[in-house]
Design a protein around this motif. Structure first.
Motif, PDB file in Angstrom:
ATOM      1  N   VAL A  23      -3.113   3.478 -18.568  1.00 41.09           N
ATOM      2  CA  VAL A  23      -2.859   2.084 -18.219  1.00 41.09           C
ATOM      3  C   VAL A  23      -3.721   1.737 -17.012  1.00 41.09           C
ATOM      4  O   VAL A  23      -4.263   2.612 -16.341  1.00 41.09           O
ATOM      5  N   PHE A  24      -3.823   0.460 -16.745  1.00 42.29           N
ATOM      6  CA  PHE A  24      -4.596   0.027 -15.584  1.00 42.29           C
ATOM      7  C   PHE A  24      -3.874   0.429 -14.311  1.00 42.29           C
ATOM      8  O   PHE A  24      -2.668   0.190 -14.160  1.00 42.29           O
ATOM      9  N   ARG A  25      -4.614   1.046 -13.399  1.00 45.28           N
ATOM     10  CA  ARG A  25      -4.077   1.468 -12.104  1.00 45.28           C
ATOM     11  C   ARG A  25      -4.956   0.880 -11.007  1.00 45.28           C
ATOM     12  O   ARG A  25      -6.176   0.849 -11.130  1.00 45.28           O
ATOM     13  N   ARG A  26      -4.324   0.438  -9.956  1.00 49.62           N
ATOM     14  CA  ARG A  26      -5.065  -0.069  -8.799  1.00 49.62           C
ATOM     15  C   ARG A  26      -4.282   0.302  -7.549  1.00 49.62           C
ATOM     16  O   ARG A  26      -3.059   0.229  -7.525  1.00 49.62           O
ATOM     17  N   ALA A  27      -5.013   0.724  -6.532  1.00 49.67           N
ATOM     18  CA  ALA A  27      -4.382   1.003  -5.246  1.00 49.67           C
ATOM     19  C   ALA A  27      -5.270   0.442  -4.147  1.00 49.67           C
ATOM     20  O   ALA A  27      -6.501   0.489  -4.234  1.00 49.67           O
ATOM     21  N   VAL A  28      -4.625  -0.081  -3.121  1.00 49.58           N
ATOM     22  CA  VAL A  28      -5.321  -0.606  -1.953  1.00 49.58           C
ATOM     23  C   VAL A  28      -4.764   0.112  -0.729  1.00 49.58           C
ATOM     24  O   VAL A  28      -3.546   0.173  -0.544  1.00 49.58           O
ATOM     25  N   GLY A  82     -13.822   1.258 -10.664  1.00 50.39           N
ATOM     26  CA  GLY A  82     -14.365   0.472  -9.569  1.00 50.39           C
ATOM     27  C   GLY A  82     -13.795   0.880  -8.226  1.00 50.39           C
ATOM     28  O   GLY A  82     -12.658   1.343  -8.134  1.00 50.39           O
ATOM     29  N   VAL A  83     -14.625   0.714  -7.190  1.00 53.86           N
ATOM     30  CA  VAL A  83     -14.224   0.978  -5.812  1.00 53.86           C
ATOM     31  C   VAL A  83     -14.861  -0.095  -4.938  1.00 53.86           C
ATOM     32  O   VAL A  83     -16.059  -0.360  -5.046  1.00 53.86           O
ATOM     33  N   ASP A  84     -14.063  -0.712  -4.089  1.00 51.42           N
ATOM     34  CA  ASP A  84     -14.568  -1.678  -3.118  1.00 51.42           C
ATOM     35  C   ASP A  84     -14.063  -1.290  -1.740  1.00 51.42           C
ATOM     36  O   ASP A  84     -12.873  -1.006  -1.578  1.00 51.42           O
ATOM     37  N   ILE A  85     -14.955  -1.294  -0.767  1.00 54.48           N
ATOM     38  CA  ILE A  85     -14.575  -1.046   0.616  1.00 54.48           C
ATOM     39  C   ILE A  85     -15.082  -2.213   1.444  1.00 54.48           C
ATOM     40  O   ILE A  85     -16.259  -2.569   1.373  1.00 54.48           O
ATOM     41  N   SER A  86     -14.172  -2.807   2.204  1.00 56.22           N
ATOM     42  CA  SER A  86     -14.542  -3.957   3.038  1.00 56.22           C
ATOM     43  C   SER A  86     -13.995  -3.756   4.445  1.00 56.22           C
ATOM     44  O   SER A  86     -13.147  -2.895   4.678  1.00 56.22           O
ATOM     45  N   PHE A  87     -14.493  -4.578   5.369  1.00 55.39           N
ATOM     46  CA  PHE A  87     -14.133  -4.443   6.774  1.00 55.39           C
ATOM     47  C   PHE A  87     -13.828  -5.804   7.377  1.00 55.39           C
ATOM     48  O   PHE A  87     -14.478  -6.792   7.054  1.00 55.39           O
ATOM     49  N   GLU A  88     -12.838  -5.818   8.266  1.00 54.66           N
ATOM     50  CA  GLU A  88     -12.548  -6.986   9.091  1.00 54.66           C
ATOM     51  C   GLU A  88     -12.659  -6.546  10.536  1.00 54.66           C
ATOM     52  O   GLU A  88     -12.164  -5.480  10.905  1.00 54.66           O
ATOM     53  N   PHE A  89     -13.298  -7.385  11.337  1.00 57.19           N
ATOM     54  CA  PHE A  89     -13.518  -7.067  12.746  1.00 57.19           C
ATOM     55  C   PHE A  89     -12.528  -7.797  13.629  1.00 57.19           C
ATOM     56  O   PHE A  89     -12.302  -8.990  13.459  1.00 57.19           O
ATOM     57  N   GLY A  90     -11.968  -7.076  14.572  1.00 55.87           N
ATOM     58  CA  GLY A  90     -11.178  -7.651  15.650  1.00 55.87           C
ATOM     59  C   GLY A  90     -11.934  -7.429  16.948  1.00 55.87           C
ATOM     60  O   GLY A  90     -13.036  -6.872  16.949  1.00 55.87           O
ATOM     61  N   GLU A  91     -11.348  -7.828  18.036  1.00 61.76           N
ATOM     62  CA  GLU A  91     -12.013  -7.672  19.330  1.00 61.76           C
ATOM     63  C   GLU A  91     -12.235  -6.208  19.690  1.00 61.76           C
ATOM     64  O   GLU A  91     -13.274  -5.836  20.220  1.00 61.76           O
ATOM     65  N   ASP A  92     -11.256  -5.363  19.377  1.00 60.22           N
ATOM     66  CA  ASP A  92     -11.358  -3.948  19.737  1.00 60.22           C
ATOM     67  C   ASP A  92     -11.024  -3.019  18.573  1.00 60.22           C
ATOM     68  O   ASP A  92     -10.599  -1.878  18.762  1.00 60.22           O
ATOM     69  N   TYR A  93     -11.200  -3.504  17.358  1.00 55.42           N
ATOM     70  CA  TYR A  93     -10.953  -2.648  16.193  1.00 55.42           C
ATOM     71  C   TYR A  93     -11.761  -3.136  14.994  1.00 55.42           C
ATOM     72  O   TYR A  93     -12.238  -4.271  14.950  1.00 55.42           O
ATOM     73  N   CYS A  98      -9.796  -0.235   1.324  1.00 56.62           N
ATOM     74  CA  CYS A  98     -10.388   0.425   0.158  1.00 56.62           C
ATOM     75  C   CYS A  98      -9.528   0.115  -1.061  1.00 56.62           C
ATOM     76  O   CYS A  98      -8.328   0.400  -1.060  1.00 56.62           O
ATOM     77  N   GLU A  99     -10.149  -0.469  -2.074  1.00 62.01           N
ATOM     78  CA  GLU A  99      -9.469  -0.748  -3.337  1.00 62.01           C
ATOM     79  C   GLU A  99     -10.098   0.107  -4.420  1.00 62.01           C
ATOM     80  O   GLU A  99     -11.322   0.139  -4.560  1.00 62.01           O
ATOM     81  N   VAL A 100      -9.251   0.800  -5.169  1.00 56.78           N
ATOM     82  CA  VAL A 100      -9.709   1.694  -6.236  1.00 56.78           C
ATOM     83  C   VAL A 100      -9.036   1.270  -7.532  1.00 56.78           C
ATOM     84  O   VAL A 100      -7.838   0.985  -7.555  1.00 56.78           O
ATOM     85  N   ARG A 101      -9.824   1.266  -8.623  1.00 56.71           N
ATOM     86  CA  ARG A 101      -9.307   0.865  -9.926  1.00 56.71           C
ATOM     87  C   ARG A 101      -9.676   1.899 -10.996  1.00 56.71           C
ATOM     88  O   ARG A 101     -10.750   2.504 -10.940  1.00 56.71           O
ATOM     89  N   ALA A 102      -8.770   2.057 -11.965  1.00 56.44           N
ATOM     90  CA  ALA A 102      -9.016   2.974 -13.081  1.00 56.44           C
ATOM     91  C   ALA A 102      -8.052   2.651 -14.215  1.00 56.44           C
ATOM     92  O   ALA A 102      -6.994   2.055 -13.990  1.00 56.44           O
ATOM     93  N   TYR A 103      -8.421   3.052 -15.411  1.00 56.92           N
ATOM     94  CA  TYR A 103      -7.499   3.086 -16.545  1.00 56.92           C
ATOM     95  C   TYR A 103      -7.230   4.561 -16.774  1.00 56.92           C
ATOM     96  O   TYR A 103      -8.104   5.300 -17.244  1.00 56.92           O
ATOM     97  N   TYR A 104      -6.020   4.989 -16.402  1.00 53.97           N
ATOM     98  CA  TYR A 104      -5.737   6.409 -16.540  1.00 53.97           C
ATOM     99  C   TYR A 104      -4.235   6.655 -16.575  1.00 53.97           C
ATOM    100  O   TYR A 104      -3.432   5.720 -16.564  1.00 53.97           O
ATOM    101  N   LYS A 105      -3.878   7.933 -16.580  1.00 54.19           N
ATOM    102  CA  LYS A 105      -2.502   8.374 -16.739  1.00 54.19           C
ATOM    103  C   LYS A 105      -1.766   8.586 -15.423  1.00 54.19           C
ATOM    104  O   LYS A 105      -0.570   8.847 -15.424  1.00 54.19           O
ATOM    105  N   GLU A 109      -3.800   6.099  -5.631  1.00 53.44           N
ATOM    106  CA  GLU A 109      -3.543   5.876  -4.209  1.00 53.44           C
ATOM    107  C   GLU A 109      -4.151   6.947  -3.311  1.00 53.44           C
ATOM    108  O   GLU A 109      -4.594   6.648  -2.202  1.00 53.44           O
ATOM    109  N   MET A 110      -4.222   8.189  -3.771  1.00 57.36           N
ATOM    110  CA  MET A 110      -4.864   9.226  -2.950  1.00 57.36           C
ATOM    111  C   MET A 110      -6.355   8.935  -2.799  1.00 57.36           C
ATOM    112  O   MET A 110      -6.943   9.163  -1.742  1.00 57.36           O
ATOM    113  N   GLU A 111      -6.961   8.410  -3.837  1.00 56.61           N
ATOM    114  CA  GLU A 111      -8.373   8.038  -3.771  1.00 56.61           C
ATOM    115  C   GLU A 111      -8.585   6.905  -2.772  1.00 56.61           C
ATOM    116  O   GLU A 111      -9.539   6.939  -1.985  1.00 56.61           O
ATOM    117  N   ALA A 112      -7.709   5.916  -2.788  1.00 57.71           N
ATOM    118  CA  ALA A 112      -7.833   4.796  -1.844  1.00 57.71           C
ATOM    119  C   ALA A 112      -7.640   5.273  -0.405  1.00 57.71           C
ATOM    120  O   ALA A 112      -8.383   4.869   0.499  1.00 57.71           O
TER     121      ALA A 112
END
Length: 159
Positions: A23-28, A82-93, A98-105, A109-112
């Protein structure tokens, strides 16, 4: 409390997922690295000595996602879609997502979590020269709050 799934009376085992449907799996997953504001500005302006921090961290995180079963001993190899990695900037951080997608059993979440953590480690590695104090220590720098934000398992019915 649920029973343990990775060991039994015979010892350690990899969980059997052969009977499950794909089934479709997604973890962020998200996490943050705390940096000095001056370091954040260097990254934003592209003036770090080691190159493009964000692009390098994205590549490192994606590679880490693909290597998760080699790093986490009982993880199943999962055919990722699919894998997407994005960033948001704060003043000191910098917050990495990381979002990971797959069709599997089984879930991704460990991948993300692996992807977001390695992306943050890569940022640290690329800016450690400017983060160190006069004694070579990191009084401000830290990785924090790495967690799963969302886990999705969608089953589809044929119509």
């Amino acid at each position: 409390m649920k029973g343990f799934t990775h060991f039994d009376e015979r010892g350690v085992k990899m969980v059997e997922v052969g009977h499950k449907s794909e089934v479709f799996r997604r973890a962020v997953a998200k996490g943050r690295i705390r940096l000095r504001p001056e370091t954040i500005e260097l990254i934003r302006s592209g003036k770090t000595k080691k190159g493009n921090v964000v692009a390098t961290a994205q590549i490192a995180g994606i590679l880490a996602v693909k290597k998760t079963p080699e790093l986490v001993p009982l993880c199943h190899p999962i055919p990722l879609t699919g894998v997407d990695i994005s960033f948001e900037f704060g003043e000191d951080y910098i917050e990495a997502t990381c979002e990971v997608r797959a069709y599997y059993k089984t879930g991704v979440e460990m991948e993300a979590l692996t992807g977001v953590t390695v992306a943050l480690l890569t940022i640290w590695d690329m800016v450690k020269a400017v983060e160190k104090d006069e004694n070579g220590q990191y009084p401000f720098t830290r990785i924090e709050d790495v967690h799963v934000v969302e886990k999705v398992k969608e089953t589809y019915s044929s119509q």
